[in-house]
Structures are given as structure tokens and as C-alpha cells.
Write a protein that holds these residues in place. Structure first.
Motif, mmCIF file in Angstrom:
data_model
loop_
_atom_site.group_PDB
_atom_site.id
_atom_site.type_symbol
_atom_site.label_atom_id
_atom_site.label_comp_id
_atom_site.label_asym_id
_atom_site.label_seq_id
_atom_site.Cartn_x
_atom_site.Cartn_y
_atom_site.Cartn_z
ATOM 1 N N LEU A 90 -63.015 30.969 -2.967
ATOM 2 C CA LEU A 90 -61.873 31.876 -3.057
ATOM 3 C C LEU A 90 -61.281 32.179 -1.688
ATOM 4 O O LEU A 90 -60.064 32.127 -1.498
ATOM 5 C CB LEU A 90 -62.300 33.178 -3.745
ATOM 6 C CG LEU A 90 -61.217 34.248 -3.903
ATOM 7 C CD1 LEU A 90 -60.162 33.792 -4.896
ATOM 8 C CD2 LEU A 90 -61.832 35.574 -4.340
ATOM 9 N N PHE A 91 -62.139 32.502 -0.720
ATOM 10 C CA PHE A 91 -61.648 32.926 0.586
ATOM 11 C C PHE A 91 -61.499 31.774 1.568
ATOM 12 O O PHE A 91 -61.113 31.986 2.717
ATOM 13 C CB PHE A 91 -62.558 34.015 1.151
ATOM 14 C CG PHE A 91 -62.525 35.284 0.334
ATOM 15 C CD1 PHE A 91 -61.439 36.133 0.412
ATOM 16 C CD2 PHE A 91 -63.551 35.599 -0.541
ATOM 17 C CE1 PHE A 91 -61.383 37.291 -0.354
ATOM 18 C CE2 PHE A 91 -63.507 36.745 -1.303
ATOM 19 C CZ PHE A 91 -62.415 37.597 -1.213
ATOM 20 N N ASN A 92 -61.791 30.563 1.121
ATOM 21 C CA ASN A 92 -61.544 29.388 1.939
ATOM 22 C C ASN A 92 -60.306 28.633 1.491
ATOM 23 O O ASN A 92 -59.933 27.628 2.098
ATOM 24 C CB ASN A 92 -62.761 28.448 1.915
ATOM 25 C CG ASN A 92 -63.891 28.950 2.781
ATOM 26 O OD1 ASN A 92 -63.653 29.527 3.833
ATOM 27 N ND2 ASN A 92 -65.127 28.750 2.338
ATOM 28 N N ASP A 93 -59.692 29.078 0.418
ATOM 29 C CA ASP A 93 -58.530 28.398 -0.152
ATOM 30 C C ASP A 93 -57.419 29.422 -0.366
ATOM 31 O O ASP A 93 -57.425 30.160 -1.352
ATOM 32 C CB ASP A 93 -58.921 27.744 -1.484
ATOM 33 C CG ASP A 93 -57.807 26.905 -2.071
ATOM 34 O OD1 ASP A 93 -56.633 27.140 -1.738
ATOM 35 O OD2 ASP A 93 -58.110 26.010 -2.890
ATOM 36 N N PRO A 94 -56.452 29.514 0.554
ATOM 37 C CA PRO A 94 -55.392 30.523 0.421
ATOM 38 C C PRO A 94 -54.623 30.431 -0.888
ATOM 39 O O PRO A 94 -54.227 31.457 -1.453
ATOM 40 C CB PRO A 94 -54.487 30.228 1.624
ATOM 41 C CG PRO A 94 -55.367 29.555 2.615
ATOM 42 C CD PRO A 94 -56.339 28.746 1.802
ATOM 43 N N GLY A 95 -54.414 29.205 -1.396
ATOM 44 C CA GLY A 95 -53.698 29.052 -2.655
ATOM 45 C C GLY A 95 -54.460 29.647 -3.819
ATOM 46 O O GLY A 95 -53.887 30.340 -4.682
ATOM 47 N N TYR A 96 -55.747 29.391 -3.862
ATOM 48 C CA TYR A 96 -56.616 29.948 -4.910
ATOM 49 C C TYR A 96 -56.644 31.470 -4.801
ATOM 50 O O TYR A 96 -56.507 32.190 -5.807
ATOM 51 C CB TYR A 96 -58.007 29.345 -4.746
ATOM 52 C CG TYR A 96 -59.050 29.783 -5.755
ATOM 53 C CD1 TYR A 96 -58.713 30.253 -7.017
ATOM 54 C CD2 TYR A 96 -60.410 29.701 -5.427
ATOM 55 C CE1 TYR A 96 -59.683 30.634 -7.925
ATOM 56 C CE2 TYR A 96 -61.387 30.068 -6.319
ATOM 57 C CZ TYR A 96 -61.019 30.539 -7.570
ATOM 58 O OH TYR A 96 -61.989 30.921 -8.470
ATOM 59 N N LEU A 97 -56.789 31.982 -3.584
ATOM 60 C CA LEU A 97 -56.814 33.430 -3.367
ATOM 61 C C LEU A 97 -55.518 34.080 -3.843
ATOM 62 O O LEU A 97 -55.528 35.137 -4.473
ATOM 63 C CB LEU A 97 -57.052 33.732 -1.895
ATOM 64 C CG LEU A 97 -57.008 35.204 -1.476
ATOM 65 C CD1 LEU A 97 -58.078 36.006 -2.196
ATOM 66 C CD2 LEU A 97 -57.172 35.332 0.037
ATOM 67 N N MET A 98 -54.406 33.437 -3.562
ATOM 68 C CA MET A 98 -53.118 33.995 -3.960
ATOM 69 C C MET A 98 -53.004 34.060 -5.475
ATOM 70 O O MET A 98 -52.538 35.067 -6.035
ATOM 71 C CB MET A 98 -51.990 33.142 -3.380
ATOM 72 C CG MET A 98 -50.613 33.760 -3.551
ATOM 73 S SD MET A 98 -50.472 35.309 -2.623
ATOM 74 C CE MET A 98 -48.887 35.880 -3.203
ATOM 75 N N GLU A 99 -53.445 33.016 -6.169
ATOM 76 C CA GLU A 99 -53.363 33.016 -7.628
ATOM 77 C C GLU A 99 -54.237 34.116 -8.227
ATOM 78 O O GLU A 99 -53.838 34.809 -9.165
ATOM 79 C CB GLU A 99 -53.774 31.651 -8.179
ATOM 80 C CG GLU A 99 -52.781 30.551 -7.901
ATOM 81 C CD GLU A 99 -53.122 29.262 -8.628
ATOM 82 O OE1 GLU A 99 -52.977 29.207 -9.860
ATOM 83 O OE2 GLU A 99 -53.566 28.295 -7.961
ATOM 84 N N VAL A 100 -55.450 34.285 -7.688
ATOM 85 C CA VAL A 100 -56.349 35.316 -8.209
ATOM 86 C C VAL A 100 -55.817 36.710 -7.877
ATOM 87 O O VAL A 100 -55.862 37.620 -8.704
ATOM 88 C CB VAL A 100 -57.771 35.131 -7.640
ATOM 89 C CG1 VAL A 100 -58.674 36.286 -8.051
ATOM 90 C CG2 VAL A 100 -58.367 33.806 -8.129
ATOM 91 N N ALA A 101 -55.302 36.885 -6.668
ATOM 92 C CA ALA A 101 -54.794 38.198 -6.259
ATOM 93 C C ALA A 101 -53.563 38.596 -7.067
ATOM 94 O O ALA A 101 -53.399 39.759 -7.450
ATOM 95 C CB ALA A 101 -54.463 38.192 -4.769
#
Length: 368
Positions: A226-237
Motif C-alpha cells: 500500500l505505502f510503496n505504490d502511490p497509485g494503490y494508496l490513492m485508490e484505497v484513500a
């Protein structure tokens, strides 16, 4: 062997996009249905799409409108069944799994038609919600297709029924946490720390139940990604929005994230710690009313100072073993209880007649 289906290029009379499908012996019948279901949407013949995932689907549910015509069916032995169903101006794909979940997707010539076909297909298909001992929790993970979220019912007891599982020292802080409302939020991070087997996961399930009227709880299954992938983090956030009139708060649960918040986190995870802090009190978290709950087996003195600084945490609670007197009271006997007390996992093991689990490997968390 390969088969190619060619669709003519668009013209003023036929404005649809071209569509080519390659099929070889590595593809299955289910893959063919997937391709056929996407074809009307990809070409633009049916440019509106709707999809829903279902839980606890009734065995007798048709998952199709009355006027639908089944044109393809594929059954995987001991696996899912896939169907392609067509009607006037719409195409429906239904995938049913052995665990009684299902995915229903529809494409149609208009959004109104897509909505009505989907509504008729799933109306009454699910069994009623589980009893009050359950609460809906979301689960996020990163798949080959990007961020994926699934919502499932989990067992969750009210706080009043489990508060005796925790020491008097922790109970006062936990009482305050369970009673939090949106007006009380003055920090975005919830930190539960303590030895494995002390009931941190059980606490989070109870918290999901106590807060269910105003907060959606989601568990991230791969926080290291989650915190190594900005795109993934953005989708979850950004989260999963429903059609409810009022936007709910969201609590992201990250279990056993010792490396992310340890004193050496910057060296171990790179930008992971910075992104976590930005999610809790930076622009990203503030814009979406996001809370983050982290469980760790580490002592506070071994955590990064930025994580435990005053004002960062809504709650910072040590969840430790029960003292001997509390453990004896919980168990109803003193047999098996050591002079320093016992963890919740050890008490359950004693009560069931098993020897307490060894605590040499503290990496499991014991899931209590």
C-alpha cells in the motif's frame, strides 16, 4: 489453433469501434464468455456498464431478468459457473462461485436500461444480513487488475460483552475509544500495541461494530504494498463510495505493521512512513475523513518518534496480558495461570484443555 474475429472499422453509418478477439488452446470456455461479454461494450454497441458483487446468494436465485436468453454456459468442475445472457439492447454476464458469492455485470444501450436489467437480475437474490453478531467489513488487496475491494460479514461482539477480556489498565482507554463519535475525532491514528495474543484483532472487530453507524472499517491485506505504490494508496484513500446521502468516515486497518512504524522505518520502507503520516494528518487523509488503525507487537520505545508524537493519535493504547488476579477471575480457576498473569490466547488455551501456545515466535499475532 487461433481464431480471430474481426469487426469492420467504424464509418459514419456504423460508428462502433473495431473489435478483434484472439482465441487459442490456452483459453477456456470461461475466457470466451468473458470476451463475448466485453465485446458489446468495447465496440460501443452497448456503451453503458454496471457491475455488482453479491454475498450469500440464494441457491434458487436466477440472477437474470425473466426475458433473458442464455446463449453461453461454462462450468468449471468444483469451481465457478459462468453464463452469458442476452436481451433486447443488453448483455449480462453472471459468475457464480461455490462459496455462494457471485459477480453480475451488464452492458446496455443506455444507463437506464443497464440499471433496470441489473436491478431485476439481483432483486431478492441475497439472503438477509447475518444476525447482530456480524458486521460488514471491507477488504483491500492489490491484484493484477489493480486495487480490489471485497465486503464480507465478520463476527463482531459488542464491546460490553468482551471488555472483561482486557486489563483494567487498558479498559478505561478502550471505553473512550469505543464511544468516539465524529465530533470527538482529534487525531487520525489509532495505535494498538502489545504482545501477541492479547486480543488486538478482536478489539478491531468490536470497534467496527461500535462505529458501524458512522464509520466503514476496511482491512488492508497487503499494507507493505500500500505505502510503496502511490497509485494503490490513492485508490484505497479515495475509497469506495456508496449511494448513501451522507459520506461516512472510513477506518483503514493495518495489522502487524512493525516495519512501517519502527524507529528504523525510514531506512526499511523508504517513503512508506512519510505516506502513512500524510494519510493520517496530511492533505490526503483530511480530504477523505480517513482514520488509520495499526496493530504492532513492538514496544512504544521502539517506534518512530513521528508516529507517537502528541496530537498524532486519536488513541494510543497498550493491550497487555491480564494480571494474575484478573486472569483467575476470567478463567474461574487458578490452575494454569502463572504468577505474572496470562494473555487472552493463553486463557482460551487453558480453558479448552490445551497447553498455552509457545510465545517464542511473536510474528503470528495469534489473531485475537
Amino acid at each position: 489453433m487461433s481464431v480471430i474475429k474481426e469487426v469492420p472499422f467504424p464509418s459514419p453509418e456504423t460508428p462502433e469501434l473495431p473489435m478483434n478477439i484472439w482465441i487459442d488452446d490456452a483459453d477456456s470456455a470461461v475466457d470466451v464468455i468473458d470476451a463475448l461479454a466485453l465485446s458489446p461494450f468495447a465496440t460501443g454497441v452497448q456503451p453503458w456498464s454496471r457491475l455488482v458483487s453479491l454475498e450469500r446468494v440464494r441457491t434458487e436465485a436466477a440472477l437474470s431478468p425473466a426475458q433473458g436468453r442464455v446463449v453461453r454456459t461454462a462450468q468449471v468442475q468444483d469451481g465457478p459457473e459462468s453464463r452469458l445472457i442476452c436481451g433486447d439492447g443488453w448483455t449480462l454476464r453472471v459468475v457464480r462461485h461455490r462459496n455462494r458469492t457471485a459477480t453480475v455485470s451488464v452492458t446496455a444501450v443506455s444507463d437506464e436500461l443497464a440499471r433496470s436489467v441489473l436491478k431485476e437480475s439481483i432483486d431478492g437474490a441475497e439472503e438477509p444480513e447475518p444476525d447482530t453478531d456480524h458486521v460488514e467489513m471491507g477488504f483491500w488487496w492489490r491484484s493484477s487488475h489493480g486495487a480490489t475491494r471485497s465486503e464480507k460479514p465478520i463476527t463482531a461482539q459488542p464491546w460490553a460483552e468482551i471488555e472483561g477480556n482486557y486489563s483494567a489498565e487498558a479498559r478505561q482507554s478502550l471505553d473512550r475509544l469505543m464511544g468516539v463519535t465524529p465530533a470527538d475525532v482529534n487525531g487520525r491514528l489509532i495505535l494498538l500495541h502489545g504482545p501477541p495474543g492479547t486480543g488486538k484483532t478482536t478489539l478491531l472487530r468490536s470497534l467496527a461494530k461500535q462505529w458501524q453507524d458512522w464509520c466503514q472499517v476496511d482491512c488492508v491485506l497487503d499494507p507493505e504494498r500500500l505505502f510503496n505504490d502511490p497509485g494503490y494508496l490513492m485508490e484505497v484513500a479515495v475509497g469506495y463510495d456508496t449511494e448513501e446521502d451522507q459520506q461516512r468516515w472510513r477506518l483503514l486497518v493495518l495489522e502487524d505493521c512493525d516495519e512501517l512504524i519502527s524507529a528504523a522505518a525510514k531506512a526499511q520502507t523508504g517513503q512508506g512512513l512519510s505516506r502513512l503520516l500524510n494519510l493520517t494528518d496530511g492533505l490526503l487523509g483530511q480530504g477523505r475523513d480517513v482514520l488509520v488503525a495499526i496493530t504492532t507487537n513492538e514496544d512504544l520505545t521502539r517506534l518512530h518518534p513521528a508516529v507517537v508524537r502528541p496530537g498524532r493519535c486519536l488513541a494510543q493504547i497498550e493491550v497487555g496480558p491480564l494480571a494474575r488476579e484478573e486472569a483467575v477471575r476470567w478463567l474461574g480457576a487458578s490452575t494454569g495461570v502463572g504468577p505474572s498473569g496470562a494473555t487472552l490466547a493463553e486463557l482460551y488455551a487453558i480453558r479448552s484443555g490445551r497447553a498455552p501456545a509457545a510465545t517464542g515466535d511473536e510474528s503470528t499475532g495469534l489473531y485475537l
